[in-house]
Design an enzyme around this catalytic site. Structure first.
Site, PDB file in Angstrom:
ATOM      1  N   ASP A  68      -8.315  19.604 -14.904  1.00 28.87           N
ATOM      2  CA  ASP A  68      -8.693  18.282 -15.401  1.00 28.87           C
ATOM      3  C   ASP A  68      -8.486  18.281 -16.918  1.00 28.87           C
ATOM      4  O   ASP A  68      -9.225  18.931 -17.657  1.00 28.87           O
ATOM      5  CB  ASP A  68     -10.163  18.015 -15.043  1.00 28.87           C
ATOM      6  CG  ASP A  68     -10.648  16.634 -15.488  1.00 28.87           C
ATOM      7  OD1 ASP A  68     -10.028  16.041 -16.393  1.00 28.87           O
ATOM      8  OD2 ASP A  68     -11.666  16.167 -14.936  1.00 28.87           O
ATOM      9  N   LYS A 104      -9.346   6.925 -19.656  1.00 26.86           N
ATOM     10  CA  LYS A 104      -9.799   7.377 -20.972  1.00 26.86           C
ATOM     11  C   LYS A 104      -8.664   7.315 -22.001  1.00 26.86           C
ATOM     12  O   LYS A 104      -8.013   6.309 -22.120  1.00 26.86           O
ATOM     13  CB  LYS A 104     -10.390   8.782 -20.857  1.00 26.86           C
ATOM     14  CG  LYS A 104     -11.277   8.980 -19.629  1.00 26.86           C
ATOM     15  CD  LYS A 104     -12.605   8.234 -19.704  1.00 26.86           C
ATOM     16  CE  LYS A 104     -13.339   8.153 -18.376  1.00 26.86           C
ATOM     17  NZ  LYS A 104     -13.495   9.411 -17.654  1.00 26.86           N
ATOM     18  N   ARG A 140       0.834  -1.214   0.000  1.00 28.45           N
ATOM     19  CA  ARG A 140       0.000   0.000   0.000  1.00 28.45           C
ATOM     20  C   ARG A 140       0.862   1.255   0.000  1.00 28.45           C
ATOM     21  O   ARG A 140       0.399   2.344  -0.332  1.00 28.45           O
ATOM     22  CB  ARG A 140      -0.969  -0.023   1.200  1.00 28.45           C
ATOM     23  CG  ARG A 140      -1.867   1.199   1.318  1.00 28.45           C
ATOM     24  CD  ARG A 140      -3.100   0.957   2.204  1.00 28.45           C
ATOM     25  NE  ARG A 140      -2.778   0.259   3.423  1.00 28.45           N
ATOM     26  CZ  ARG A 140      -2.175   0.818   4.480  1.00 28.45           C
ATOM     27  NH1 ARG A 140      -1.829   2.085   4.457  1.00 28.45           N
ATOM     28  NH2 ARG A 140      -1.923   0.088   5.542  1.00 28.45           N
ATOM     29  N   TYR A 172     -17.336  17.529 -14.949  1.00 28.47           N
ATOM     30  CA  TYR A 172     -17.654  16.101 -14.891  1.00 28.47           C
ATOM     31  C   TYR A 172     -18.563  15.860 -13.686  1.00 28.47           C
ATOM     32  O   TYR A 172     -18.250  16.285 -12.565  1.00 28.47           O
ATOM     33  CB  TYR A 172     -16.341  15.336 -14.742  1.00 28.47           C
ATOM     34  CG  TYR A 172     -16.486  13.845 -14.736  1.00 28.47           C
ATOM     35  CD1 TYR A 172     -16.778  13.153 -15.906  1.00 28.47           C
ATOM     36  CD2 TYR A 172     -16.314  13.110 -13.563  1.00 28.47           C
ATOM     37  CE1 TYR A 172     -16.897  11.775 -15.903  1.00 28.47           C
ATOM     38  CE2 TYR A 172     -16.427  11.736 -13.554  1.00 28.47           C
ATOM     39  CZ  TYR A 172     -16.726  11.075 -14.734  1.00 28.47           C
ATOM     40  OH  TYR A 172     -16.831   9.710 -14.720  1.00 28.47           O
TER      41      TYR A 172
END
Ligand code: PLP
Length: 361
Positions: free
Chosen positions: A169, A194, A46, A99
């Site tokens: 973004d 994407k 982690r 978004y």
């Protein structure tokens, strides 16, 4: 080195006799730690993973930043950026057309914690009027799915003058299409689900920063919240970067061709593609972007017409998301306006090899 070449080598280790160019994914929950663990680069899965490090180095080079932190999804990366920069009483300025999940996270969770969220449209740099006293300006350009473009350098300068940090973004154009850090952003965010990875087979996100001190905070957030990506996803992402320039260039050419065709059709309204000369966003887009991204959007007169259009597209998959190697389209007006069966109109096409399409989610 030009970008098309740079992506083929970004983040690769130095050549070593008998070793692969890109080492395979490291699957490790824990690592050998004899004696003092401080001597080990990796201690626990982690906390860190060499496959993450390779991808982060690649993105840092492509973004032109000081460091990058990769997360298990784009939303995990947005949560980390908002969570490390904002506390109760702070002001966050967000696009009202951002978004949808990002907007919901801000207006729901962060507003609930006591963050003041100011929403203003991307178009016309309307967020500029809301910067006084702000801690963070979040820009999404081009916006998804409306394809509005903001002047990033202008907004970043205004935000910095007001004492605010700036995050951008750049999911639709990727870091090859838009260099947000060079335009003045402190944080350059992308959903690598994407076009950055481009094969519709994984969920991932990253934040690149101009000041490495922010990367330390983002690392701490990832460790403590546990928003860690799987090594396989990150390795696939790194492997896919090598074709990013080829994919994006083709996608944008396809998007422009589709937009050009749609522009000639009387049935099509509200067509938006920032790469299309004549689009209201084209002047700013052509100044600040190298690629306008694979998403375009347009409207048809009725839900029935929109559905007929989709049914007759032989090579277009109906799906949400974009940036992959298949052309997709989605009737975005669905679910708008709070009704279960709204009269639909808007539709967007995302072309795989181009910059086109609109959707959100
Ligand atoms: C998809 C997307 C996100 C969220 O990313 P996930 O990887 O789905 O979590 C954020 N912003 C934009 C513009 C997106 O398209």
């Amino acid at each position: 080195m030009n970008d098309a070449t740079r992506v083929t080598r970004a983040g690769l280790p130095a050549a070593a006799q008998g070793e692969p160019f890109l080492p395979g994914p490291t699957f490790a929950g824990t690592y050998h730690l004899s004696g003092d663990p401080a001597s080990a680069a990796y201690t626990y899965g982690r906390y860190g993973n060499p496959t993450w490090t390779g991808y982060e180095n690649a993105i840092t080079e492509l973004e032109g930043g000081a460091a990058t932190v990769v997360f298990s999804s784009g939303m995990a990366a947005i949560s980390a950026t908002l969570g490390t920069t904002l506390k109760a009483g702070d002001v966050l300025v967000m696009p009202s057309d951002a978004y949808s999940s990002a907007r919901l996270l801000a207006s729901g969770y962060f507003a609930g914690l006591g963050v003041e969220v100011r929403l203003a449209p991307t178009a016309g740099n309307a967020q500029q009027a809301h910067l006084q006293g702000a801690r963070l300006l979040w820009i999404e350009s081009p916006s998804n799915p409306g394809l509005e473009v903001a002047d990033i350098a202008l907004l970043a300068e205004a935000a910095h003058a007001a004492g605010a940090l700036v995050a951008v973004d750049s999911t639709t154009p990727t870091c090859l299409g838009q260099q947000a850090l060079a335009l003045g952003a402190d944080f350059s965010f992308s959903s690598d689900t994407k076009a950055t990875t481009g094969h519709s087979d994984l969920i991932l996100g990253h934040v690149a920063v101009r000041d490495a001190a922010w990367a330390d905070k983002l690392h701490a957030w990832r460790r403590q919240m546990g928003s860690v990506p799987g090594p396989m996803e990150v390795w696939l992402a790194h492997r896919s970067l090598a074709t990013l320039h080829l994919r994006l260039e083709r996608q944008c050419n396809n998007a422009l061709a589709i937009a050009g065709f749609l522009a000639s059709r009387a049935e099509v309204r509200g067509l938006r593609y920032p790469g299309l000369p004549g689009d209201p966003a084209h002047p700013i887009a052509s100044r600040q972007m190298k690629f306008c991204g694979p998403v375009l959007c347009f409207s048809l007169a009725s839900q029935e017409q929109a559905e007929r259009f989709l049914q007759h597209c032989e090579l277009v998959f109906e799906a949400t998301s974009f940036g992959g190697i298949h052309t997709t389209a989605e009737r975005r007006a669905r679910g708008f306006s709070g009704s279960l069966h709204p009269p639909l109109r808007q539709r967007s096409v995302r072309s795989p090899s181009s910059c086109t399409g609109s959707w959100r989610e």
